[in-house]
Design a protein around this motif. Sequence first.
Motif, short mmCIF file in Angstrom:
data_model
loop_
_atom_site.label_atom_id
_atom_site.label_comp_id
_atom_site.label_asym_id
_atom_site.label_seq_id
_atom_site.Cartn_x
_atom_site.Cartn_y
_atom_site.Cartn_z
N ASP A 108 0.85 -1.20 0.00
CA ASP A 108 0.00 0.00 0.00
C ASP A 108 0.89 1.25 0.00
N SER A 109 1.87 1.28 0.91
CA SER A 109 2.77 2.44 0.99
C SER A 109 3.46 2.68 -0.35
N SER A 110 4.00 1.61 -0.94
CA SER A 110 4.80 1.80 -2.15
C SER A 110 3.92 2.16 -3.34
N SER A 111 2.68 1.66 -3.38
CA SER A 111 1.84 2.05 -4.53
C SER A 111 1.48 3.53 -4.43
N ARG A 112 1.39 4.06 -3.19
CA ARG A 112 1.16 5.51 -3.03
C ARG A 112 2.38 6.28 -3.56
N LEU A 113 3.59 5.82 -3.20
CA LEU A 113 4.81 6.53 -3.62
C LEU A 113 4.98 6.48 -5.14
N TYR A 114 4.89 5.27 -5.71
CA TYR A 114 5.11 5.14 -7.15
C TYR A 114 4.00 5.85 -7.94
N GLY A 115 2.78 5.76 -7.43
CA GLY A 115 1.65 6.42 -8.11
C GLY A 115 1.86 7.93 -8.15
N TRP A 116 2.30 8.48 -7.01
CA TRP A 116 2.60 9.93 -6.96
C TRP A 116 3.70 10.28 -7.97
N VAL A 173 9.20 -2.40 -0.55
CA VAL A 173 9.74 -1.95 0.74
C VAL A 173 10.74 -0.80 0.65
N VAL A 174 11.40 -0.66 -0.49
CA VAL A 174 12.38 0.43 -0.67
C VAL A 174 12.12 1.08 -2.02
N GLY A 175 11.61 2.31 -2.01
CA GLY A 175 11.26 2.98 -3.26
C GLY A 175 12.35 3.96 -3.65
N THR A 176 12.77 3.91 -4.91
CA THR A 176 13.77 4.86 -5.42
C THR A 176 13.10 5.75 -6.46
N ILE A 177 13.23 7.07 -6.23
CA ILE A 177 12.54 8.04 -7.09
C ILE A 177 13.58 8.98 -7.69
N ASP A 178 13.65 9.01 -8.99
CA ASP A 178 14.55 9.93 -9.70
C ASP A 178 13.84 11.26 -9.93
N THR A 193 2.05 9.09 2.07
CA THR A 193 1.27 10.11 1.36
C THR A 193 1.67 11.51 1.84
N ALA A 194 1.83 11.65 3.17
CA ALA A 194 2.23 12.96 3.71
C ALA A 194 3.61 13.37 3.20
N LEU A 195 4.51 12.39 3.10
CA LEU A 195 5.85 12.69 2.57
C LEU A 195 5.77 13.25 1.15
N THR A 196 4.94 12.64 0.33
CA THR A 196 4.83 13.14 -1.06
C THR A 196 4.27 14.57 -1.06
N ARG A 197 3.34 14.85 -0.14
CA ARG A 197 2.81 16.22 -0.02
C ARG A 197 3.91 17.20 0.36
N CYS A 198 4.78 16.75 1.28
CA CYS A 198 5.88 17.63 1.73
C CYS A 198 6.86 17.91 0.59
N ILE A 199 7.13 16.90 -0.22
CA ILE A 199 8.05 17.11 -1.36
C ILE A 199 7.41 18.11 -2.33
N ASP A 200 6.13 17.91 -2.64
CA ASP A 200 5.45 18.85 -3.55
C ASP A 200 5.46 20.27 -2.96
N HIS A 201 5.29 20.37 -1.64
CA HIS A 201 5.30 21.68 -1.00
C HIS A 201 6.66 22.35 -1.15
N LEU A 202 7.74 21.58 -0.94
CA LEU A 202 9.10 22.15 -1.03
C LEU A 202 9.43 22.57 -2.47
N LEU A 203 8.81 21.90 -3.43
CA LEU A 203 9.15 22.19 -4.83
C LEU A 203 8.16 23.17 -5.48
#
Length: 362
Positions: free
Chosen positions: A271-279, A299-304, A351-361
């Motif tokens: 569930d966690s990783s599908s949120r990260l990759y989907g974002w 378990v370990v997501g890498t995002i370029d 999900t909150a982490l992805t929001r924080c990244i979008d906020h910083l950018l």
Amino acid sequence: MIPDELKPRDGRFGSGPSKVRADQVEHLAALNPGVLGTSHRQAPVLGLVQRVQESIAELFELPEGYEVVLGLGGSSTFWDVAVCSLIERRSQHAVFGEFGGKFAAAAARAPFLRDPSVREAAPGASAALQAEDGVDVFATPQNETSTGVAVPIERIPGGLTIIDATSAAGGMPIDLTQVDAYYFAPQKSFASDGGLWIALLSPAAIERAGRLASGDRWIPDSLNLQLAIDNSRKHQTINTPAIATLGLLEAQLEWMHASGGLAGCAARSADSSSRLYGWAERSAYARPFVSEPADRSPVVGTIDFDDTVDAAWLAKSLRANGIVDTEPYRKLGRNQLRIGMYPAVDPEDVTALTRCIDHLLS
Ligand SMILES: *Cc1c(COP(=O)(O)O)cnc(C)c1O
């Protein structure tokens, strides 16, 4: 600064050591003074080791004849244990990142072994084991923590199949009948601290360890798997175990059983990783590093990130806001973030982490 209402409740996204839950620390405190600071050869510590062994056996539905063996030194030490005590003449290694590569290098340096057979893939892709004459150990990581690539696990005929499950165990499904040694350390999906290796061994692996130990190969005691098996049967380790690590591990195992067992924990990481990759897939500036969706780790997501974003600045800014350990694996050298999503991590926090990244950018 990131507004508090956007932030995850817990800002630890490390790939190991990883988030430790508060209950685990309370459990540890309750072991003082009964267990902590007492002899590892007496009932309180032996009982802790036994409960951990039984809890792991239940979590993984340990097949008949398999044993839960443990020792000191973490997964890196288990590579040397396997070199001395499991590889007879020649091993084959799937190498698709740093950790698989380190095990292959350890086997290549052993003067009593033939040069290993190495099946290598570029970082971000996967490599598969394959039957091969003259090979008596087939070795692969289930999850390559350095790149965020995970592979399916299937027995390879002709030798022992041994799996580096350091980051996968507990957060990904596994059928142990396909495996002869499934080894891991407790500081990743088990939310504990480092210092131990744990190996789930099949009867064939136990037989191999006994045969090599009684042959004429010199094996240091600390790397002698037969000695570790003998000790584990008595709920001991060759030397003093990391007792606090076992205490944190016991608490996390209880939580994992209460969270639906291995299937429930694997579903939480998925569930966690599908949120990260989907974002990342929807994002204008981010994308999953692993291009083949089937290879992407739960378990370990890498995002370029693309050139408009400085990922090192992003990791530093997250850290300044209490959101830590999102840096990529140091030797990969990419414009990337790496996110640990072990079962202890709350999917809502991803999900909150992805929001924080979008906020910083923004
Ligand atoms: C972390 C890790 C290791 C090393 O574990 P240690 O306990 O630090 O020795 C080995 N393999 C994989 C896949 C890992 O993720």
